[in-house]
Design an enzyme around this catalytic site. Sequence first.
Site, PDB file in Angstrom:
ATOM      1  N   GLU A  17       0.831  -1.200   0.000  1.00 12.64           N
ATOM      2  CA  GLU A  17       0.000   0.000   0.000  1.00 12.64           C
ATOM      3  C   GLU A  17       0.865   1.249   0.000  1.00 12.64           C
ATOM      4  O   GLU A  17       1.472   1.606   1.027  1.00 12.64           O
ATOM      5  CB  GLU A  17      -0.939   0.030   1.209  1.00 12.64           C
ATOM      6  CG  GLU A  17      -1.835   1.264   1.212  1.00 12.64           C
ATOM      7  CD  GLU A  17      -2.763   1.343   2.410  1.00 12.64           C
ATOM      8  OE1 GLU A  17      -3.328   2.424   2.644  1.00 12.64           O
ATOM      9  OE2 GLU A  17      -2.923   0.329   3.112  1.00 12.64           O
TER      10      GLU A  17
ATOM     11  N   LYS B 225      -8.495 -15.916  14.946  1.00  7.81           N
ATOM     12  CA  LYS B 225      -8.560 -15.520  13.537  1.00  7.81           C
ATOM     13  C   LYS B 225      -9.975 -15.179  13.067  1.00  7.81           C
ATOM     14  O   LYS B 225     -10.314 -15.372  11.903  1.00  7.81           O
ATOM     15  CB  LYS B 225      -7.928 -16.601  12.644  1.00  7.81           C
ATOM     16  CG  LYS B 225      -6.475 -16.859  12.994  1.00  7.81           C
ATOM     17  CD  LYS B 225      -5.871 -18.018  12.239  1.00  7.81           C
ATOM     18  CE  LYS B 225      -4.437 -18.243  12.707  1.00  7.81           C
ATOM     19  NZ  LYS B 225      -3.817 -19.411  12.080  1.00  7.81           N
TER      20      LYS B 225
ATOM     21  N   ASP C 247       1.797 -14.396  12.457  1.00 10.62           N
ATOM     22  CA  ASP C 247       0.717 -15.091  11.749  1.00 10.62           C
ATOM     23  C   ASP C 247      -0.230 -14.059  11.150  1.00 10.62           C
ATOM     24  O   ASP C 247      -0.967 -13.386  11.869  1.00 10.62           O
ATOM     25  CB  ASP C 247      -0.037 -15.993  12.734  1.00 10.62           C
ATOM     26  CG  ASP C 247      -1.016 -16.929  12.039  1.00 10.62           C
ATOM     27  OD1 ASP C 247      -1.528 -16.564  10.954  1.00 10.62           O
ATOM     28  OD2 ASP C 247      -1.281 -18.019  12.570  1.00 10.62           O
TER      29      ASP C 247
ATOM     30  N   HIS D 286      -2.167  11.078  -1.111  1.00 11.68           N
ATOM     31  CA  HIS D 286      -2.044   9.935  -2.026  1.00 11.68           C
ATOM     32  C   HIS D 286      -1.718  10.417  -3.438  1.00 11.68           C
ATOM     33  O   HIS D 286      -0.902   9.816  -4.141  1.00 11.68           O
ATOM     34  CB  HIS D 286      -3.330   9.113  -2.025  1.00 11.68           C
ATOM     35  CG  HIS D 286      -3.450   8.204  -0.845  1.00 11.68           C
ATOM     36  ND1 HIS D 286      -2.994   6.912  -0.856  1.00 11.68           N
ATOM     37  CD2 HIS D 286      -3.971   8.402   0.404  1.00 11.68           C
ATOM     38  CE1 HIS D 286      -3.228   6.346   0.318  1.00 11.68           C
ATOM     39  NE2 HIS D 286      -3.819   7.232   1.093  1.00 11.68           N
TER      40      HIS D 286
END
Length: 405
Positions: A101, A230, A305, A400
């Site tokens: 990103e 998760k 993870d 951006h």
Amino acid sequence: MTDSDAAALAERVREGELRLYELEDHADADTAAAARRHLLAEETGTDLSAVGDYTFDAADAESNIENMIGAAQVPMGVVGPLPVDGGAAEGEHHLPLATSEGALLASVNRGVSTIRNAGGATARVLKSGMTRAPVFRVEDVAEAGEVSAWVREHADTLADAAESTTSHGELQGVTPYVVGDSVFLRFSYDTKDAMGMNMATIATEAACEVVESETPADLVALSGNLCSDKKPAAINAVEGRGRTVAADVLIPHEQVEERLDTTSDAIVEANTRKNLVGSAKAGALGFNAHAANVVAAAFLALGQDMAQVVEGSNAITTVDAREDGLYASVTIASLEVGTVGGGTGLPTQSEALDVLGYGGGGDPAGTNADALAEVIAAGALAGELSLLAALSSRHLSSAHADLGR
């Protein structure tokens, strides 16, 4: 390894003589990976030369991946130096972040610079415990009550069974939850410097055998989703999982204007209307601007993870305009991190942990993982400050655009 060796191995797979997962039984790990790339390239017409251009020994990754074909390379940058006054982390830190990103690191680094100029962030691990929650079947609620009572009365027995499987993990406690004829037992472990999910699973399995032998309960699943691993879950927001960690900073009002090109009052209003009211209206579990951005980039760079980013996004950002400056904090309820095991041993991730200064086991045990959590929380705080400033000054899209993202 030669191209002909890989091609010959791929041909044996094509002819049905071997399966993809059996190749390491007939060749070294790098040749096996090359054979899979050869097979995929022929079947899909894809050039996999970039995927196959990795620097580590494939054999070193055998505990991290199956059916390896190569490596996914993600750009890695660094922000800092980030001063952190932590319970375990001390001094200035360069925090490696890996992401695709654009503008993310520039934004986080602006927040880091602001925090550094204000004297640094304070961070503390408030709670630590990796959980696993099996689900059992019972006949009725009377048996459910019987099982729950037995578990509460025999915590030491369960601890003995669980801790017999590990030289590092310690059982902190077991909490029963009953839903009709289902009994969930939420085990919590101190896993020291390991993230500890595998450790907790193996230890819990041993404890479950004792529960089955001593009570009417029958184990249905070693994970009953009350852990909760998760997945977004309110129990993790309330009780925590992994490390519950907070970071804060006090920035003089004039520095807010000079470095963030906005005002303290404008940031407070943006945080209230966006992170608090907007999140509440959306029914969100996390009340923050984009904490997961920093958590994910840190996880990828530092061998954590990646799927547990969902819990790492479970954060609350608070902002207050005080008389002497802008107070900002981030509290992450369930940041599951470790500095040993899992992906931390992979070469690039190990190097990144060394850059941060917290690779391997800490002395005393657990302090490196605590320090890692504190620095990530401080990095997330920097990201929150910068994005809230960009939003309150209406500079988000122009930033951006200026960076070509």
